[in-house]
Design an enzyme around this catalytic site. Sequence first.
Site, PDB file in Angstrom:
ATOM      1  N   ASP A 245       0.853  -1.202   0.000  1.00 33.63           N
ATOM      2  CA  ASP A 245       0.000   0.000   0.000  1.00 33.63           C
ATOM      3  C   ASP A 245       0.885   1.247   0.000  1.00 33.63           C
ATOM      4  O   ASP A 245       0.853   2.036   0.924  1.00 33.63           O
ATOM      5  CB  ASP A 245      -0.942  -0.005   1.211  1.00 33.63           C
TER       6      ASP A 245
ATOM      7  N   HIS B 260       9.556  -0.202   9.123  1.00 27.47           N
ATOM      8  CA  HIS B 260       8.631  -1.338   9.207  1.00 27.47           C
ATOM      9  C   HIS B 260       8.722  -2.237   7.971  1.00 27.47           C
ATOM     10  O   HIS B 260       9.023  -3.432   8.083  1.00 27.47           O
ATOM     11  CB  HIS B 260       7.186  -0.830   9.333  1.00 27.47           C
TER      12      HIS B 260
END
Length: 300
Positions: free
Chosen positions: A12, A224
Site C-alpha cells: 500500500d 517497518h
Amino acid sequence: MEERKKIIIDTDPGIDDAMAIFVALQSPEVEVIGLTTIYGNVYTALATRNALHLKGTKLRIADFVHGTDGLGNQNFPPPEGAQIEQSAVEFLTEQVNLHPGKVTVVALGPLTNIALAIESDPDFVKNVQQIILLGGAFSVNGNVNPAAEANIFGDPDAADIVFTSGADILAIGINVTHQVVLTDADRDKLAKSSGKFAQYMCKILDVYFGYHHDAYSTKGVYLHDPTTILAAVDPSLITYVEGAVRVQTVGITRGLTLFYNKQKRFEEVTEWSDKPTVKVAVTVNGPAVVKLVMERLMNS
C-alpha cells in the site's frame, strides 16, 4: 547457483513501502514476480499508481503519515507502466499455483487480498511457500490506538483468517520494527550518495520524518516495511517464537493480535482450540537491517 526466491509484494505504497520495494528490487537473493496493491497508507487506486511508479523507477488511510499522495507529497508524473487486468487475488492464486512451494508472499498492508486468496482457492495455503506479513503489536501498544497496529486494524477479519489458515506464516510486528531506526545521520548519508533509489527516498522522506518527530519524539523513522522485506531476503536477521495468533474483530480492542504460546493445554473447547501454529518475530538485528537498506539504496 541457488535459485532466487520468488516473492510477490502485496503493498500500500506508502513511503516505507517504497523503500522496501527498492530494497527488494536491489536484492539478488529474491526475484520480485509481481506487486499487488491494497488500501492502507492511501486508497487502492493510488496505491496501484504508486506501485507502478516505483517499479518503473473499513477504510483507514494514513495520509497524515505518508502525505496525501502516499509518497511524501511529491506529486510525481503518471507512471509509464500499466496495471494488469487481473485482480490481485487472481494474480496471487495463479502465481502460487504455477510455482507450488516456490512463492513467498510479503504482505506490507492490510491482509484483505491474502484472506480473499485463501478463501477463493483451497490450494493456496498448501502451495504458497510462506506468507511474511507486517502486522501486529505483540505485547506492546499499537500504532493506531493502544490495542491495534495499523495493518491488522485495517481489516481484522482478514487478519484472523490469515493467521488461522494453516499456511506457513511469519508475522513481523511493530514490537520488532520499532527496534529498526533510520536516523537523521543515515538520511544525510543517503543524500550524499549517487544511488538513484537513495536520491528518490531523500525526496520523499521529509513528511515521514516529520510525522515520527511529532508522534514519537524521535530523530529518525521506523523501518517497518524494509525489515519485513529483509526477513524474506535473509531470515537469519530475525528470531521468532511459535504459537497460535487470533485477532480481535470487534469492540475497543478491535485489531488486537493475541499470541498463545501453547504451553498450557486447556480442557475446554474454545475459539483457540486446534488452531495452527504461526511464527511471530521477537528480535531483529536492527543495525544489520539498516546497513543492508543503506547499501542497497546507495548502490542503485
